[in-house]
Write a protein that holds these residues in place. Structure first.
Motif, PDB file in Angstrom:
ATOM      1  N   ASN A 141     -43.909 -36.741  -8.076  1.00 21.25           N
ATOM      2  CA  ASN A 141     -42.444 -36.772  -8.170  1.00 21.25           C
ATOM      3  C   ASN A 141     -41.838 -37.722  -7.139  1.00 21.25           C
ATOM      4  OD1 ASN A 141     -39.919 -36.064  -9.110  1.00 21.25           O
ATOM      5  ND2 ASN A 141     -40.352 -33.864  -9.089  1.00 21.25           N
ATOM      6  N   ARG A 142     -40.511 -37.954  -7.300  1.00 23.27           N
ATOM      7  CA  ARG A 142     -39.810 -38.808  -6.326  1.00 23.27           C
ATOM      8  C   ARG A 142     -39.538 -37.990  -5.073  1.00 23.27           C
ATOM      9  NH1 ARG A 142     -35.249 -41.279 -10.413  1.00 23.27           N
ATOM     10  NH2 ARG A 142     -36.324 -43.196 -10.994  1.00 23.27           N
ATOM     11  N   LEU A 143     -40.364 -38.218  -4.065  1.00 22.72           N
ATOM     12  CA  LEU A 143     -40.298 -37.434  -2.838  1.00 22.72           C
ATOM     13  C   LEU A 143     -39.109 -37.841  -1.982  1.00 22.72           C
ATOM     14  CD1 LEU A 143     -41.944 -35.412  -0.996  1.00 22.72           C
ATOM     15  CD2 LEU A 143     -43.032 -37.426  -0.006  1.00 22.72           C
ATOM     16  N   VAL A 144     -38.967 -39.139  -1.784  1.00 21.02           N
ATOM     17  CA  VAL A 144     -37.929 -39.663  -0.887  1.00 21.02           C
ATOM     18  C   VAL A 144     -37.129 -40.740  -1.604  1.00 21.02           C
ATOM     19  CG1 VAL A 144     -37.526 -40.944   1.267  1.00 21.02           C
ATOM     20  CG2 VAL A 144     -39.354 -39.242   1.152  1.00 21.02           C
ATOM     21  N   THR A 145     -35.808 -40.737  -1.381  1.00 21.96           N
ATOM     22  CA  THR A 145     -34.973 -41.830  -1.881  1.00 21.96           C
ATOM     23  C   THR A 145     -34.573 -42.708  -0.702  1.00 21.96           C
ATOM     24  OG1 THR A 145     -34.056 -40.474  -3.657  1.00 21.96           O
ATOM     25  CG2 THR A 145     -32.811 -42.435  -3.046  1.00 21.96           C
ATOM     26  N   VAL A 146     -34.772 -43.999  -0.861  1.00 20.44           N
ATOM     27  CA  VAL A 146     -34.284 -44.964   0.136  1.00 20.44           C
ATOM     28  C   VAL A 146     -33.244 -45.828  -0.560  1.00 20.44           C
ATOM     29  CG1 VAL A 146     -34.913 -46.795   1.755  1.00 20.44           C
ATOM     30  CG2 VAL A 146     -36.580 -45.016   1.165  1.00 20.44           C
ATOM     31  N   LEU A 147     -31.985 -45.643  -0.159  1.00 22.55           N
ATOM     32  CA  LEU A 147     -30.897 -46.331  -0.854  1.00 22.55           C
ATOM     33  C   LEU A 147     -30.251 -47.340   0.097  1.00 22.55           C
ATOM     34  CD1 LEU A 147     -28.170 -44.360  -2.857  1.00 22.55           C
ATOM     35  CD2 LEU A 147     -27.715 -46.494  -1.723  1.00 22.55           C
ATOM     36  N   PHE A 148     -30.423 -48.618  -0.198  1.00 24.05           N
ATOM     37  CA  PHE A 148     -29.826 -49.669   0.647  1.00 24.05           C
ATOM     38  C   PHE A 148     -28.451 -50.049   0.098  1.00 24.05           C
ATOM     39  CE2 PHE A 148     -34.414 -50.428   1.077  1.00 24.05           C
ATOM     40  CZ  PHE A 148     -34.543 -50.577   2.454  1.00 24.05           C
ATOM     41  N   TYR A 149     -27.533 -50.286   0.994  1.00 23.47           N
ATOM     42  CA  TYR A 149     -26.226 -50.820   0.576  1.00 23.47           C
ATOM     43  C   TYR A 149     -26.218 -52.324   0.801  1.00 23.47           C
ATOM     44  CZ  TYR A 149     -24.934 -45.932   0.680  1.00 23.47           C
ATOM     45  OH  TYR A 149     -24.893 -44.583   0.454  1.00 23.47           O
ATOM     46  N   LEU A 150     -25.887 -53.054  -0.256  1.00 20.78           N
ATOM     47  CA  LEU A 150     -25.895 -54.519  -0.147  1.00 20.78           C
ATOM     48  C   LEU A 150     -24.485 -55.068   0.073  1.00 20.78           C
ATOM     49  CD1 LEU A 150     -28.346 -55.486  -3.037  1.00 20.78           C
ATOM     50  CD2 LEU A 150     -28.844 -54.478  -0.838  1.00 20.78           C
ATOM     51  N   THR A 151     -23.496 -54.179  -0.007  1.00 21.15           N
ATOM     52  CA  THR A 151     -22.109 -54.607   0.252  1.00 21.15           C
ATOM     53  C   THR A 151     -21.406 -53.506   1.027  1.00 21.15           C
ATOM     54  OG1 THR A 151     -21.587 -53.707  -1.934  1.00 21.15           O
ATOM     55  CG2 THR A 151     -21.607 -56.092  -1.741  1.00 21.15           C
TER      56      THR A 151
END
Ligand SMILES: O=C(O)CCC(=O)C(=O)O
Ligand SMILES: [Fe+2]
Length: 484
Positions: free
Chosen positions: A400-410
């Protein structure tokens, strides 16, 4: 047919295509001007020739001259014909053919929906939004979208502003009446009464109202049209009334992040020797589930590269149907443009980023999904959801998707947050930062329900994000995901 929604890529594309059109038109106009000049000059030359002949007159007597004159006259017609049919300028138009779909009203349709979505989500009165002409257009689209309350909102506003703006021509009260009457018939509520009571010039319309009303009544009662459900209804259906409301409030007002003993900022080296020189700027957001922000982990030149890589290939975001089988375009749950990056397109650069992600999260990226790029435009949003898959739907190889890494580009000012309605938490979109959270309980791999999160509908600007999901397989976990 192209869906022209409000993402930055689409707007840029629309702008570029229209620019191309105008270049073609400019070229056409130049060729035409040149042709008309040539035509004029030629006619003048023929006049001169004719005057010349006339004064000589002797051509009527000499048989060779007669032949010559007649041939010349024929020649004149050929020449004129060429100049009139004007092949070159017509050819220039061919360049426009391929963009023909630009001249339809569908171009504004999704922008209309986005505006209406924002209006409903943030409860913004129509009066705060536009002038009479735009209100009129909004009313029309609401009617076409089977959104009678939208018609009422915008038509009433259009009426009022039409008066106060000195009756601009773009507003046709007859058409407004027609919209309102249709909506009245459709909902069974006589909106006209409302208008009559609130409008200053109602007498002159009363008769028309009656006429339209009868007309619509006959036509519309036959039709079993389905009313559209608005964005909040869709949210409530999916996540419940309370949470939908919490989400809306978070998006509307935000929350200030206060420092508590669980919430701190620090320079973090994660025991990496070289990070002593350039530690991560780690900010705690929540402890259970763990949510953190890492500031300045994606650099401007990388962001530029990523956007360039994705720009041409972005596609409309889709969501999985309830049965999980099909992908649907359902703007009321998610709207934006998406591209899954092929890392092979830019290995040299993603290697470094993978290493960086591994250093600040402490998890392996070997089994991660491809990077996903998303661009939200005006009204772009994502309904609160869980990133982890439901039981049985996990990836067979990696879990499963254990960790979410969400980058902001703006950067997005004052809205466009990632909101966690069950935790009363928002994360502002800050360029270069990564929001990181655990989707599963680290002890046993069970889903963390509180990780429910979504993207607030965007009121202004454009929001770009990039997501990387790290999987269970290959991590040091106290449980074996295969035996969950
Ligand atoms: O755009 C956001 O802030 C959230 C995006 C998200 O939740 C997702 O892509 O799964
Ligand atoms: Fe998500």
């Amino acid at each position: 047919i192209q869906r022209w929604h409000t993402s930055q890529i689409m707007l840029t594309k629309l702008y570029d295509v229209q620019n191309d059109h105008f270049n073609v038109l400019d070229n056409y106009a130049n060729l035409e001007t040149k042709r008309l000049e040539e035509l004029k000059n030629y006619v003048a030359a023929v006049y001169e020739w004719r005057d010349n002949i006339k004064t000589k007159k002797q051509f009527l007597h000499d048989h060779m001259d007669v032949f010559k004159v007649m041939t010349q006259m024929l020649q004149h017609y050929f020449q004129i014909d060429d100049l009139i049919k004007n092949k070159k300028s017509l050819e220039a138009f061919k360049d426009i053919d391929e963009h023909k779909d630009l001249s339809g009203e569908h171009i504004v349709l999704l922008a209309h929906r986005a505006l209406r979505r924002l209006q409903l989500f943030y409860a913004i009165p129509a009066s705060d939004m536009s002038a009479a002409c735009e209100c009129c257009v909004m009313a029309k689209y609401c009617l076409e979208g089977n959104d009678p309350y939208g018609v009422l909102d915008w038509a009433v506003e259009a009426y009022g502003k039409w008066e106060s703006e000195g009756r601009p021509e773009c507003v046709d009260p007859d058409i407004l009446n027609y919209y309102i009457v249709s909506s009245s018939v459709y909902t069974g509520f006589n909106f006209m009464n409302l208008i009559i009571l609130s409008g200053p010039n109602y007498q002159e319309y009363t008769e028309k109202f009656e006429r339209y009303y009868r007309l619509m009544k006959n036509e519309l009662f036959e039709l079993e049209k389905e009313s559209t459900t608005d964005i909040m209804e869709v949210y409530e259906y999916s996540i419940g009334h309370g949470i939908a409301n919490d989400f809306r409030n978070l998006c509307k007002h935000g929350v200030s992040r206060t420092l508590t003993k669980y919430s701190k900022c620090r320079y973090q080296t994660n025991n990496l020797f070289y990070r002593i020189l350039m530690p991560f700027k780690e900010e705690d957001i929540n402890s259970e589930p763990l949510i953190k922000i890492y500031h300045d982990v994606l650099y401007d030149d990388e962001i530029l590269k990523i956007k360039t890589l994705a720009l041409e290939k972005m596609k409309d975001a889709k969501v999985k149907s309830v049965d999980g089988k099909n992908y649907l375009l359902e703007e009321k749950t998610r709207s934006g443009q998406v591209y899954w990056i092929f890392e092979v397109d830019a290995v040299e650069y993603f290697d470094a980023l993978n290493t960086r992600i591994e250093s600040f999260t402490g998890f392996s990226t070997k089994t991660a999904e491809r990077y996903q790029i998303v661009n939200y435009g005006l009204g772009g949003h994502y309904i609160p959801h869980h990133d982890s898959f439901a039981k049985g739907a996990e990836n067979v190889k990696f879990g499963n998707r254990l960790v979410t890494v969400l980058f902001y580009l703006t950067d997005v000012q004052n809205d466009g947050y990632t909101s966690f309605p069950m935790l009363n938490i928002i994360a502002p979109a800050e360029k270069g930062a990564a929001l990181v959270w655990n989707n599963l309980h680290m002890s046993n791999g069970q889903k963390f329900y509180e990780t429910l999160h979504g993207s607030c509908p965007l009121l202004k600007g454009n929001k770009w994000i990039m997501t990387r999901w790290l999987y269970e397989e290959g991590q040091h976990l106290p449980y074996n995901w295969k035996n969950k």
